[in-house]
Design a protein around this motif. Structure first.
Motif, PDB file in Angstrom:
ATOM      1  N   GLU A 149       0.823  -1.211   0.000  1.00  0.00           N
ATOM      2  CA  GLU A 149       0.000   0.000   0.000  1.00  0.00           C
ATOM      3  C   GLU A 149       0.858   1.262   0.000  1.00  0.00           C
ATOM      4  OE1 GLU A 149      -3.980   1.570   2.321  1.00  0.00           O
ATOM      5  OE2 GLU A 149      -2.647   0.139   3.288  1.00  0.00           O
ATOM      6  N   GLU A 150       1.836   1.301   0.892  1.00  0.00           N
ATOM      7  CA  GLU A 150       2.653   2.507   1.003  1.00  0.00           C
ATOM      8  C   GLU A 150       3.418   2.761  -0.290  1.00  0.00           C
ATOM      9  OE1 GLU A 150       5.172   2.586   4.379  1.00  0.00           O
ATOM     10  OE2 GLU A 150       3.576   2.124   5.785  1.00  0.00           O
ATOM     11  N   LYS A 151       3.940   1.684  -0.874  1.00  0.00           N
ATOM     12  CA  LYS A 151       4.716   1.830  -2.098  1.00  0.00           C
ATOM     13  C   LYS A 151       3.853   2.360  -3.232  1.00  0.00           C
ATOM     14  CE  LYS A 151       7.722  -0.783  -5.226  1.00  0.00           C
ATOM     15  NZ  LYS A 151       8.273  -2.107  -5.548  1.00  0.00           N
ATOM     16  N   LYS A 152       2.651   1.804  -3.392  1.00  0.00           N
ATOM     17  CA  LYS A 152       1.765   2.225  -4.463  1.00  0.00           C
ATOM     18  C   LYS A 152       1.344   3.681  -4.287  1.00  0.00           C
ATOM     19  CE  LYS A 152      -0.302  -2.134  -5.914  1.00  0.00           C
ATOM     20  NZ  LYS A 152      -1.545  -2.898  -6.061  1.00  0.00           N
ATOM     21  N   HIS A 153       0.998   4.036  -3.052  1.00  0.00           N
ATOM     22  CA  HIS A 153       0.558   5.407  -2.791  1.00  0.00           C
ATOM     23  C   HIS A 153       1.691   6.396  -3.029  1.00  0.00           C
ATOM     24  CE1 HIS A 153      -3.225   4.492  -0.202  1.00  0.00           C
ATOM     25  NE2 HIS A 153      -3.265   3.952  -1.407  1.00  0.00           N
ATOM     26  N   ALA A 154       2.907   6.007  -2.632  1.00  0.00           N
ATOM     27  CA  ALA A 154       4.047   6.894  -2.835  1.00  0.00           C
ATOM     28  C   ALA A 154       4.292   7.105  -4.321  1.00  0.00           C
ATOM     29  CB  ALA A 154       5.291   6.310  -2.169  1.00  0.00           C
ATOM     30  N   PHE A 155       4.063   6.044  -5.111  1.00  0.00           N
ATOM     31  CA  PHE A 155       4.289   6.142  -6.549  1.00  0.00           C
ATOM     32  C   PHE A 155       3.193   6.956  -7.232  1.00  0.00           C
ATOM     33  CE2 PHE A 155       3.473   4.468 -10.822  1.00  0.00           C
ATOM     34  CZ  PHE A 155       4.683   4.775 -11.426  1.00  0.00           C
ATOM     35  N   SER A 156       1.943   6.723  -6.836  1.00  0.00           N
ATOM     36  CA  SER A 156       0.817   7.284  -7.582  1.00  0.00           C
ATOM     37  C   SER A 156       0.333   8.631  -7.048  1.00  0.00           C
ATOM     38  CB  SER A 156      -0.358   6.291  -7.564  1.00  0.00           C
ATOM     39  OG  SER A 156       0.027   5.071  -8.126  1.00  0.00           O
ATOM     40  N   PHE A 157       0.308   8.755  -5.725  1.00  0.00           N
ATOM     41  CA  PHE A 157      -0.376   9.914  -5.139  1.00  0.00           C
ATOM     42  C   PHE A 157       0.457  10.590  -4.055  1.00  0.00           C
ATOM     43  CE2 PHE A 157      -3.861   7.064  -6.495  1.00  0.00           C
ATOM     44  CZ  PHE A 157      -4.455   7.895  -7.437  1.00  0.00           C
ATOM     45  N   SER A 158       1.759  10.651  -4.244  1.00  0.00           N
ATOM     46  CA  SER A 158       2.614  11.231  -3.212  1.00  0.00           C
ATOM     47  C   SER A 158       2.254  12.688  -2.935  1.00  0.00           C
ATOM     48  CB  SER A 158       4.086  11.122  -3.607  1.00  0.00           C
ATOM     49  OG  SER A 158       4.299  11.737  -4.874  1.00  0.00           O
ATOM     50  N   TRP A 159       1.906  13.427  -3.989  1.00  0.00           N
ATOM     51  CA  TRP A 159       1.536  14.843  -3.814  1.00  0.00           C
ATOM     52  C   TRP A 159       0.267  14.980  -2.990  1.00  0.00           C
ATOM     53  CZ3 TRP A 159      -3.237  16.330  -5.603  1.00  0.00           C
ATOM     54  CH2 TRP A 159      -3.859  15.447  -6.492  1.00  0.00           C
ATOM     55  N   LEU A 160      -0.674  14.024  -3.177  1.00  0.00           N
ATOM     56  CA  LEU A 160      -1.925  14.086  -2.431  1.00  0.00           C
ATOM     57  C   LEU A 160      -1.690  13.721  -0.962  1.00  0.00           C
ATOM     58  CD1 LEU A 160      -4.968  14.533  -2.499  1.00  0.00           C
ATOM     59  CD2 LEU A 160      -5.252  12.146  -3.156  1.00  0.00           C
ATOM     60  N   ASP A 161      -0.809  12.741  -0.725  1.00  0.00           N
ATOM     61  CA  ASP A 161      -0.496  12.361   0.654  1.00  0.00           C
ATOM     62  C   ASP A 161       0.117  13.532   1.426  1.00  0.00           C
ATOM     63  OD1 ASP A 161      -1.455   9.828   0.294  1.00  0.00           O
ATOM     64  OD2 ASP A 161       0.476   8.924  -0.161  1.00  0.00           O
ATOM     65  N   ILE A 162       0.955  14.311   0.748  1.00  0.00           N
ATOM     66  CA  ILE A 162       1.562  15.481   1.394  1.00  0.00           C
ATOM     67  C   ILE A 162       0.492  16.530   1.680  1.00  0.00           C
ATOM     68  CG2 ILE A 162       3.158  17.411   1.047  1.00  0.00           C
ATOM     69  CD1 ILE A 162       4.866  15.465  -0.667  1.00  0.00           C
ATOM     70  N   LEU A 163      -0.419  16.715   0.715  1.00  0.00           N
ATOM     71  CA  LEU A 163      -1.462  17.729   0.840  1.00  0.00           C
ATOM     72  C   LEU A 163      -2.390  17.436   2.023  1.00  0.00           C
ATOM     73  CD1 LEU A 163      -2.808  20.253  -0.470  1.00  0.00           C
ATOM     74  CD2 LEU A 163      -4.238  18.655  -1.766  1.00  0.00           C
ATOM     75  N   ILE A 164      -2.775  16.189   2.198  1.00  0.00           N
ATOM     76  CA  ILE A 164      -3.709  15.840   3.276  1.00  0.00           C
ATOM     77  C   ILE A 164      -2.985  15.339   4.528  1.00  0.00           C
ATOM     78  CG2 ILE A 164      -5.525  15.244   1.631  1.00  0.00           C
ATOM     79  CD1 ILE A 164      -4.948  12.319   2.147  1.00  0.00           C
ATOM     80  N   ARG A 165      -1.654  15.459   4.521  1.00  0.00           N
ATOM     81  CA  ARG A 165      -0.839  15.049   5.681  1.00  0.00           C
ATOM     82  C   ARG A 165      -1.119  13.587   6.051  1.00  0.00           C
ATOM     83  NH1 ARG A 165      -1.971  19.683   9.973  1.00  0.00           N
ATOM     84  NH2 ARG A 165      -4.088  19.321   9.222  1.00  0.00           N
ATOM     85  N   SER A 166      -0.992  12.729   5.053  1.00  0.00           N
ATOM     86  CA  SER A 166      -1.273  11.297   5.239  1.00  0.00           C
ATOM     87  C   SER A 166      -0.314  10.689   6.263  1.00  0.00           C
ATOM     88  CB  SER A 166      -1.122  10.570   3.900  1.00  0.00           C
ATOM     89  OG  SER A 166      -1.244   9.190   4.063  1.00  0.00           O
ATOM     90  N   LYS A 167      -0.852   9.788   7.072  1.00  0.00           N
ATOM     91  CA  LYS A 167      -0.015   9.078   8.037  1.00  0.00           C
ATOM     92  C   LYS A 167      -0.652   7.732   8.356  1.00  0.00           C
ATOM     93  CE  LYS A 167      -2.227  11.207  12.082  1.00  0.00           C
ATOM     94  NZ  LYS A 167      -2.024  12.013  13.304  1.00  0.00           N
ATOM     95  N   LYS A 168       0.171   6.795   8.790  1.00  0.00           N
ATOM     96  CA  LYS A 168      -0.340   5.482   9.164  1.00  0.00           C
ATOM     97  C   LYS A 168      -1.081   5.581  10.491  1.00  0.00           C
ATOM     98  CE  LYS A 168       1.552   1.569   8.511  1.00  0.00           C
ATOM     99  NZ  LYS A 168       0.599   1.099   7.468  1.00  0.00           N
ATOM    100  N   THR A 169      -2.199   4.891  10.584  1.00  0.00           N
ATOM    101  CA  THR A 169      -2.967   4.867  11.829  1.00  0.00           C
ATOM    102  C   THR A 169      -3.253   3.413  12.199  1.00  0.00           C
ATOM    103  OG1 THR A 169      -5.058   5.001  10.616  1.00  0.00           O
ATOM    104  CG2 THR A 169      -4.086   7.069  11.358  1.00  0.00           C
ATOM    105  N   ALA A 170      -3.474   3.194  13.475  1.00  0.00           N
ATOM    106  CA  ALA A 170      -3.759   1.840  13.948  1.00  0.00           C
ATOM    107  C   ALA A 170      -5.130   1.383  13.457  1.00  0.00           C
ATOM    108  CB  ALA A 170      -3.712   1.807  15.480  1.00  0.00           C
ATOM    109  N   GLU A 171      -5.268   0.093  13.188  1.00  0.00           N
ATOM    110  CA  GLU A 171      -6.564  -0.447  12.792  1.00  0.00           C
ATOM    111  C   GLU A 171      -7.550  -0.380  13.953  1.00  0.00           C
ATOM    112  OE1 GLU A 171      -6.380  -4.290  11.081  1.00  0.00           O
ATOM    113  OE2 GLU A 171      -5.140  -3.670   9.381  1.00  0.00           O
ATOM    114  N   LEU A 172      -8.815  -0.198  13.618  1.00  0.00           N
ATOM    115  CA  LEU A 172      -9.865  -0.119  14.635  1.00  0.00           C
ATOM    116  C   LEU A 172     -10.422  -1.521  14.862  1.00  0.00           C
ATOM    117  CD1 LEU A 172     -11.683   3.059  13.266  1.00  0.00           C
ATOM    118  CD2 LEU A 172      -9.834   2.951  14.945  1.00  0.00           C
ATOM    119  N   ASP A 173     -10.125  -2.108  16.024  1.00  0.00           N
ATOM    120  CA  ASP A 173     -10.471  -3.505  16.277  1.00  0.00           C
ATOM    121  C   ASP A 173     -11.716  -3.679  17.138  1.00  0.00           C
ATOM    122  OD1 ASP A 173      -8.225  -4.462  14.875  1.00  0.00           O
ATOM    123  OD2 ASP A 173      -6.939  -4.074  16.606  1.00  0.00           O
TER     124      ASP A 173
END
Length: 250
Positions: free
Chosen positions: A164-188
């Motif tokens: 997931e991280e690799k694909k997002h970095a390749f395809s939408f890195s600019w969008l991740d920076i814009l929305i301040r993307s970060k990994k979050t814990a799963e909701l269990d």
């Protein structure tokens, strides 16, 4: 118009719990049948009180439908296809308001307002039967989904999560920076879901969107006819217009 929304809001979270516990196979079909029945009975209403009660019942029964669809998409599609499937579902939901004002205008012009509800009740009952026959809670429960397809759905989910991280970095890195993307814990747990800012943020955003949507649904047709003195047919064309854009956007 508001009574429908009251029923819809009251039933949606309980519907989510029901789908989590028992799955979508039967609950969705019965909810769709109930929605169709309440729709049909609205054509028989002879008082404001009856119409209000039927509108409330319609909201209570219809609330389960989008929850059931999103649950089905989550169970039946690999991660990389969930967005496309959701877009098709939402476009379909918006395509209804493209057709219905025009169809309703034609029905009113020829037979009056009551047949609108009788006619619109029929497709839901037919689709509920189709759903009951063909759709199961999960791929492994369906005789129409072979082992290769089941493995594709499951393995694609695993593969997508790992890359997931690799694909997002390749395809939408600019969008991740814009929305301040970060990994979050799963909701269990349910508690984590109900206290998650991501969930509340999405809900608040949807609250404001829904406000606009229901103005378009409930107010514009009345406004065009009573204030602007549009004919029923002309109102149908204008009321359909915003939803054409919504279908394309979804």
């Amino acid at each position: 118009a508001s009574l429908f929304s009251v029923g819809y809001a009251l039933a949606q979270i309980p519907a989510g719990f029901m789908f989590s516990k028992w799955g979508v196979h039967k609950i969705f079909s019965w909810a769709l049948i109930a929605t169709s029945v309440f729709t049909g009975f609205m054509g028989t209403a002879n008082s404001t009180f009856a119409l209000k009660g039927l509108r409330l019942g319609l909201g209570l029964s219809e609330a389960a439908l989008p929850v059931g669809i999103t649950t089905t998409i989550n169970n039946w599609f690999p991660t990389k296809e969930k967005g496309t499937a959701s877009g098709i579902f939402l476009a379909g939901a918006k395509f209804g308001p493209v057709l219905v004002p025009l169809l309703s205008a034609l029905i009113i012009a020829n037979w009056g307002w009551r047949p609108i509800f009788y006619i619109c009740a029929i497709p839901g009952i037919i689709f509920a039967i189709i759903w009951l026959l063909f759709v199961r809670n999960k791929p492994e429960e369906s005789k129409y989904c072979n082992e290769v397809e089941q493995e594709y759905i499951k393995s694609e989910n695993d593969i997508t999560k790992k890359s997931e991280e690799k694909k997002h970095a390749f395809s939408f890195s600019w969008l991740d920076i814009l929305i301040r993307s970060k990994k979050t814990a799963e909701l269990d747990t349910t508690h984590q879901i109900l206290t998650s800012w991501n969930v509340w943020g999405a809900a608040i955003g949807y609250f404001f969107i829904a406000g606009i949507v229901y103005v378009l649904y409930a107010w514009i047709p009345t406004y065009l006819v009573t204030v602007k003195h549009f004919s029923i047919m002309k109102m149908g064309f204008v009321a359909s217009a915003p939803w054409i854009g919504a279908v394309i956007g979804n």
